[in-house]
Scaffold this motif. Structure first.
Motif, mmCIF file in Angstrom:
data_model
loop_
_atom_site.group_PDB
_atom_site.id
_atom_site.type_symbol
_atom_site.label_atom_id
_atom_site.label_comp_id
_atom_site.label_asym_id
_atom_site.label_seq_id
_atom_site.Cartn_x
_atom_site.Cartn_y
_atom_site.Cartn_z
ATOM 1 N N ASN A 413 52.330 26.637 24.956
ATOM 2 C CA ASN A 413 51.034 27.311 24.812
ATOM 3 C C ASN A 413 50.448 27.797 26.125
ATOM 4 O OD1 ASN A 413 50.768 27.146 21.998
ATOM 5 N ND2 ASN A 413 50.142 25.009 22.142
ATOM 6 N N ILE A 414 51.177 27.651 27.201
ATOM 7 C CA ILE A 414 50.722 28.140 28.508
ATOM 8 C C ILE A 414 51.376 29.481 28.799
ATOM 9 C CG2 ILE A 414 50.755 27.736 30.989
ATOM 10 C CD1 ILE A 414 50.518 24.781 30.450
ATOM 11 N N GLY A 415 50.540 30.470 29.106
ATOM 12 C CA GLY A 415 51.051 31.795 29.477
ATOM 13 C C GLY A 415 51.964 32.377 28.422
ATOM 14 N N ASP A 416 53.087 32.924 28.865
ATOM 15 C CA ASP A 416 54.039 33.536 27.932
ATOM 16 C C ASP A 416 55.229 32.625 27.679
ATOM 17 O OD1 ASP A 416 55.285 33.655 30.370
ATOM 18 O OD2 ASP A 416 55.760 35.806 30.293
ATOM 19 N N ASN A 417 55.024 31.324 27.845
ATOM 20 C CA ASN A 417 56.135 30.380 27.662
ATOM 21 C C ASN A 417 56.780 30.493 26.299
ATOM 22 O OD1 ASN A 417 55.840 29.372 30.221
ATOM 23 N ND2 ASN A 417 54.838 27.465 29.613
ATOM 24 N N ASN A 418 55.966 30.719 25.267
ATOM 25 C CA ASN A 418 56.515 30.777 23.919
ATOM 26 C C ASN A 418 57.428 31.979 23.717
ATOM 27 O OD1 ASN A 418 56.536 29.424 21.334
ATOM 28 N ND2 ASN A 418 55.482 31.232 20.521
ATOM 29 N N GLU A 419 57.290 32.974 24.581
ATOM 30 C CA GLU A 419 58.148 34.157 24.487
ATOM 31 C C GLU A 419 59.445 33.972 25.255
ATOM 32 O OE1 GLU A 419 57.078 36.479 22.462
ATOM 33 O OE2 GLU A 419 55.253 35.291 22.177
ATOM 34 N N ASN A 420 59.551 32.892 25.989
ATOM 35 C CA ASN A 420 60.727 32.688 26.828
ATOM 36 C C ASN A 420 61.136 31.222 26.794
ATOM 37 O OD1 ASN A 420 62.798 33.068 28.667
ATOM 38 N ND2 ASN A 420 61.435 32.932 30.456
ATOM 39 N N LEU A 421 61.505 30.751 25.612
ATOM 40 C CA LEU A 421 61.830 29.343 25.453
ATOM 41 C C LEU A 421 63.156 28.950 26.096
ATOM 42 C CD1 LEU A 421 60.669 28.735 21.769
ATOM 43 C CD2 LEU A 421 59.509 28.050 23.863
ATOM 44 N N THR A 422 63.969 29.924 26.454
ATOM 45 C CA THR A 422 65.254 29.590 27.076
ATOM 46 C C THR A 422 65.087 28.935 28.430
ATOM 47 O OG1 THR A 422 65.391 31.847 27.938
ATOM 48 C CG2 THR A 422 66.519 31.394 25.865
ATOM 49 N N GLN A 423 63.885 28.977 29.002
ATOM 50 C CA GLN A 423 63.659 28.317 30.289
ATOM 51 C C GLN A 423 63.498 26.807 30.127
ATOM 52 O OE1 GLN A 423 59.571 28.959 31.936
ATOM 53 N NE2 GLN A 423 59.217 30.107 30.029
ATOM 54 N N PHE A 424 63.416 26.331 28.861
ATOM 55 C CA PHE A 424 63.175 24.920 28.621
ATOM 56 C C PHE A 424 64.382 24.251 27.976
ATOM 57 C CE2 PHE A 424 58.934 26.988 28.111
ATOM 58 C CZ PHE A 424 58.357 26.476 29.259
ATOM 59 N N ASN A 425 64.305 22.956 27.882
ATOM 60 C CA ASN A 425 65.259 22.155 27.115
ATOM 61 C C ASN A 425 64.498 21.000 26.492
ATOM 62 O OD1 ASN A 425 65.113 20.952 29.916
ATOM 63 N ND2 ASN A 425 66.303 19.372 28.872
ATOM 64 N N THR A 426 65.119 20.261 25.603
ATOM 65 C CA THR A 426 64.459 19.091 25.017
ATOM 66 C C THR A 426 65.390 17.891 25.100
ATOM 67 O OG1 THR A 426 65.251 19.389 22.755
ATOM 68 C CG2 THR A 426 63.247 20.566 23.357
ATOM 69 N N ASP A 427 64.765 16.712 25.170
ATOM 70 C CA ASP A 427 65.490 15.447 25.144
ATOM 71 C C ASP A 427 64.938 14.587 24.020
ATOM 72 O OD1 ASP A 427 67.047 16.048 27.434
ATOM 73 O OD2 ASP A 427 65.403 15.432 28.754
ATOM 74 N N LEU A 428 65.725 13.616 23.582
ATOM 75 C CA LEU A 428 65.278 12.659 22.572
ATOM 76 C C LEU A 428 64.857 11.364 23.253
ATOM 77 C CD1 LEU A 428 67.771 12.902 19.552
ATOM 78 C CD2 LEU A 428 65.592 14.051 19.893
ATOM 79 N N TYR A 429 63.684 10.879 22.864
ATOM 80 C CA TYR A 429 63.155 9.615 23.397
ATOM 81 C C TYR A 429 62.961 8.646 22.242
ATOM 82 C CZ TYR A 429 62.032 12.132 27.725
ATOM 83 O OH TYR A 429 62.099 12.868 28.883
ATOM 84 N N ILE A 430 62.916 7.357 22.585
ATOM 85 C CA ILE A 430 62.718 6.338 21.569
ATOM 86 C C ILE A 430 61.883 5.208 22.165
ATOM 87 C CG2 ILE A 430 64.805 4.996 22.095
ATOM 88 C CD1 ILE A 430 65.207 4.791 18.998
ATOM 89 N N VAL A 431 61.077 4.565 21.322
ATOM 90 C CA VAL A 431 60.252 3.440 21.753
ATOM 91 C C VAL A 431 60.158 2.464 20.595
ATOM 92 C CG1 VAL A 431 58.081 4.521 21.024
ATOM 93 C CG2 VAL A 431 58.048 2.774 22.806
ATOM 94 N N GLU A 432 60.079 1.175 20.908
ATOM 95 C CA GLU A 432 59.886 0.179 19.869
ATOM 96 C C GLU A 432 58.488 0.327 19.285
ATOM 97 O OE1 GLU A 432 60.732 -3.761 21.135
ATOM 98 O OE2 GLU A 432 62.678 -3.228 22.017
ATOM 99 N N MET A 433 58.371 0.257 17.978
ATOM 100 C CA MET A 433 57.078 0.433 17.329
ATOM 101 C C MET A 433 56.094 -0.653 17.740
ATOM 102 S SD MET A 433 56.579 3.138 15.546
ATOM 103 C CE MET A 433 55.274 2.708 14.399
ATOM 104 N N ALA A 434 56.558 -1.850 18.019
ATOM 105 C CA ALA A 434 55.647 -2.915 18.449
ATOM 106 C C ALA A 434 54.946 -2.525 19.743
ATOM 107 C CB ALA A 434 56.424 -4.216 18.629
ATOM 108 N N ILE A 435 55.686 -1.910 20.652
ATOM 109 C CA ILE A 435 55.089 -1.463 21.913
ATOM 110 C C ILE A 435 54.126 -0.305 21.656
ATOM 111 C CG2 ILE A 435 55.598 -0.363 24.134
ATOM 112 C CD1 ILE A 435 58.262 -1.900 24.125
ATOM 113 N N ALA A 436 54.549 0.635 20.820
ATOM 114 C CA ALA A 436 53.702 1.791 20.520
ATOM 115 C C ALA A 436 52.407 1.371 19.843
ATOM 116 C CB ALA A 436 54.464 2.785 19.645
#
Length: 807
Positions: A413-436
């Motif tokens: 949602n910053i600038g024209d980032n949504n028009e150029n998503l190839t500049q990003f990547n994603t990772d998967l994270y996990i957390v124990e629900m008790a901690i969350a």
């Protein structure tokens, strides 16, 4: 001694259908009696012009809302919720003024809805033009004021209530003709009595409506609307837009400048709303009737009837891209769960069906997509993350032990980032629900530092790991739960991307490529099949890709989710403005599907368990009539109350003489509560009672907590300090000042002006000693020196740390 508490134009109305008139009314009653409603849809003839033109129906205490089949159902539902909130403002399931409701029902009061004005005129062309009809158009119905637009539902629904109800029940007060109390007030507001719109209003007039089609009675209707909605806060930010016709856009302006209408509209005799409707009524479940399937497709509705019969009480959660909803699988019993404006997606359920999880950019204009969850029974919304980076999907494991989240490396949602998503990547994270859960219960949100990386790769590889979906059945081998997800190379809107589906266990082991060139995996309830975006599925028994088939739906179908019994599937239909479709889970070449029209549905997901709402939970309130009334207690200067939610109680309002009774009731009737969350507690009117109740809190070993949006002051801070453990979320506001007293000459002064050894100080210092404050005298004198009795000082972060406000 008492501590002082902290101190362009109207939407078009079709006048030929609802013309304001003021004669011929019954005598005004002097008392009101509440009668329990039966919130069921009325039986309507199927051949009348009204039912043919407006087949969709909702019943609110017997008052009808009717809509064309092309009206979006979420708009109809929103209007019904707003009407229910106006009529039952305390949310206890009973009309606040039964006389008004009875009058509306007997008069046939009906809100008529269509997508646009032109669509309305076409639908209503054969209707008899009745005074009890009020139109509302879908394009002016704005749940959550999306895009900053004003929600005309607040106006048109109120017009129906005051015109058909109040003006007839109280003709001498609300009658829409010259000489009534409200008309006399209007004449003052307009600077004189004008039967027609004057060429120019007198100087000093604050109600200057200039629509030449609006006669005198119509002007009264509009005046009532402006007055009440300004008192309730709806117009507070709209002065520039509305001042050409109404200048008193806040409660204080109305109270100070137009005392006559203020006194009428706030008189408890008439039981008008005290809280602004927001479209989230909690008194009973509002149901939409008459949702039809597509023409020429399964006109008998056999599929719709069968899917409900064979999967009783299971619900579908989905978004319309702006809000989160829940409905029965046949499209009925739709319920708004959360206003997620401006955008939302990635819906999933908790394994116990208590929560719906989703991602949303709700917040400031450049807010990233963050994780949220909403309680499906109470509609309590909780923000879960504060990454500042987009959440791309999230879900809880079937054993409720883990939360997995896909996080993008930036904010779209910053600038024209949504028009150029190839500049990003994603990772998967996990957390124990008790901690969350511990973090959320403390009023905080998850940060990436709280999470562990589950799947990742260098940013230069341009891999996206997302579309997560947990296998609903637990492994029989004692190993960790299994998560399915997609790996996409170069996420690109121009289709220069390659997506494969993988599975992995919660501990990161057994990462497996399941299938190539598939997207959006969705497990079935048995964990034996995974369906994909393109209507295919993977069969684990045969280890093969197979294809679901749906016929007689001409639009594109996608993303099927199988029903609990495995015999049906719900899926998306179309590309823009997607709808929901239902069919049997079949590969037959003649597998007829049915489309639920009028609903915008994205990512429909089945509840993991049947959902049977316990509407009695909304009555678990101490010191107020309802949840809504309690949450508005501070704004209305009403005494403090408690909303019970499991092991916690939310506190709102001004602490008064009833606080000891309220706390004792909490301790005796709700022994499971271990934490009091102070939400809006602006001060105390009775310090003796306040300190006595606070001692009870400390002696009972309760925790007190402040959320990030908590705002407490003066005696509210003293009450908070009584917690054996105290939690202060970032952003919480704690205000301190001196208490005030009158000297022998009647002048108000601050406690700081008394000598340090004055006996009036001792009560507070002894209280701080009782609750084991580390520096009782020093802290007390700090508070009364911080600001005089008629001002407030909000503690800085350094001061919060210095005085050990959290412990």
């Amino acid at each position: 001694m008492l501590k002082d508490k902290k101190i362009p134009c109207l939407v078009l109305t079709i006048s030929s259908l609802l013309s304001a008139c003021g004669g011929g009314s019954p005598a005004s009653p002097t008392t009101t009696t509440k009668v329990t409603p039966t919130p069921t849809a009325p039986t309507q003839p199927t051949t009348t012009p009204l039912s043919s033109a407006f087949p969709i129906t909702v019943d609110v205490f017997g008052v009808s809302i009717r809509a064309t089949s092309s009206t979006k159902m979420e708009k109809v539902l929103h209007a019904a919720n707003v009407m229910a909130e106006y009529l039952d403002n305390d949310g206890n399931g009973i009309p606040d003024n039964q006389f008004v409701v009875d009058q509306m029902v007997s008069s046939g009061a009906t809100l008529l809805m269509a997508p646009t004005e032109s669509a309305f005129e076409e639908a209503a062309k054969d209707l008899e033009q009745l005074d009890a009809y009020q139109p509302l158009f879908g394009d002016e119905t704005i749940p959550g004021n999306q895009g900053g637009r004003f929600d005309a539902t607040l106006e048109e629904v109120l017009h129906l209530i005051t015109h058909v109800g109040y003006s007839k029940v109280y003709p001498e007060i609300f009658g829409e003709r010259a000489g009534t109390a409200i008309a006399d007030a209007m004449d003052i507001a307009r600077g004189g009595h004008f039967e027609v719109i004057p060429n120019r209003y007198p100087e000093g007039a604050w109600y200057t409506y200039d629509d030449q089609t609006c006669d005198y009675s119509c002007m009264v209707t509009e005046y009532t609307y402006w007055g009440l909605t300004s008192i309730l806060g709806a117009q507070a930010s709209r002065l520039e837009e509305i001042q050409n016709e109404w200048k008193l856009n806040t409660r204080n302006k109305v109270k100070d400048k137009d005392a006559k209408i203020f006194n009428i509209l706030t008189n408890d005799t008439y039981q008008l709303a005290k809280i602004l409707p927001i479209g989230q009524y909690t008194g009973f479940e509002i149901k939409i009737e008459g949702v039809e399937a597509s023409e020429n497709v399964d006109s008998s509705h056999e599929i719709l009837q069968s899917v409900v019969a064979e999967n009783p009480h299971y619900k579908i959660a989905y978004t319309d891209t702006s809000n989160v909803y829940m409905m029965s699988p046949d499209g009925t019993e739709m319920r708004l769960l959360a206003n997620a404006n401006p955008v939302a997606g990635y819906v999933s359920w908790s394994p116990n069906a208590q929560y719906v999880y989703f991602a949303s950019a709700k917040g400031d204009e450049q807010s990233a997509w963050e994780g949220f969850r909403v309680n499906v029974e109470t509609n309590q919304l909780t923000k879960l993350t504060n990454f500042g980076q987009d959440v791309r999907s999230l879900g809880v494991s079937p054993d409720d032990q883990y939360l997995a989240i896909s996080v993008m490396s930036g904010n779209s949602n910053i600038g024209d980032n949504n028009e150029n998503l190839t500049q990003f990547n994603t990772d998967l994270y996990i957390v124990e629900m008790a901690i969350a859960e511990e973090i959320w219960n403390s009023g905080e949100t998850l940060s990436l530092a709280d999470m562990n990386v589950l799947v990742s790769s260098p940013a230069t590889d341009q891999f996206w790991y997302e579309e997560i979906n947990w296998r609903p059945t637990l492994p029989t081998d004692g190993k960790e739960p299994i998560l399915a997800y997609t790996q996409t190379w170069r996420y690109d809107e121009d289709d220069v991307s390659y997506t494969n589906v993988y599975t992995i266990r919660a501990d990161g082991s057994e990462k497996t490529l399941l299938v190539e060139n598939k997207d959006q995996p969705i497990w079935d309830f048995d964990g034996e099949r995974i369906s994909f975006l393109d209507m295919s599925y993977y069969d684990f028994e045969t280890k093969s890709i197979r294809q679901w088939v749906v016929t007689e739906i001409n639009e594109e179908t996608a993303a099927p989710a199988l029903s609990p019994d495995g015999d049906f599937m719900i899926f998306e239909v179309g590309d823009e403005n997607r709808k929901a479709g239902l069919a049997r889970a079949s590969e037959s070449a003649d597998n007829q599907g049915v489309v639920l029209n009028g609903l915008n549905v994205y990512e429909p997901r089945w509840s993991p368990l049947p959902v049977e709402l316990n509407t009695s939970s909304v009555q678990m309130v101490i010191g107020a009539k309802s949840v809504n009334a309690c949450r508005a207690a501070a704004d209305n200067d009403e005494q403090a109350c408690l909303i019970i939610n499991g092991e916690s109680a939310e506190m709102n309002g001004v602490i008064g003489s009833n606080i000891v009774k309220t706390v004792n009731q909490l301790l005796s009737e709700h022994p499971q509560v271990n934490t009091i969350i102070l939400n809006q507690v602006p001060g105390s009117m009775d310090d003796i009672s306040n300190l006595e109740a606070a001692r009870l809190i400390y002696d009972s070993g309760l925790t007190t907590a402040l959320r990030s949006n908590s705002d407490i002051a003066s005696g509210g801070v003293d009450f908070f300090l009584a917690g054996v453990k105290r939690q202060v979320a970032a952003g919480a506001k704690l205000g301190v000042h001196a208490w005030g007293y009158q000297d022998s000459e009647g002048n108000y002064k601050s406690a700081s002006e008394l000598p340090r050894n004055h006996p009036e100080h001792e009560m507070y210092i002894e209280f701080y000693k009782h609750i084991n404050h580390t520096t009782p005298s020093e802290f007390y004198f700090y508070t009364i020196d911080a600001a005089p009795f008629d001002d407030i000082h909000y503690m800085t972060e350094d001061e919060l740390n210095k005085w050990n406000m959290a412990r």
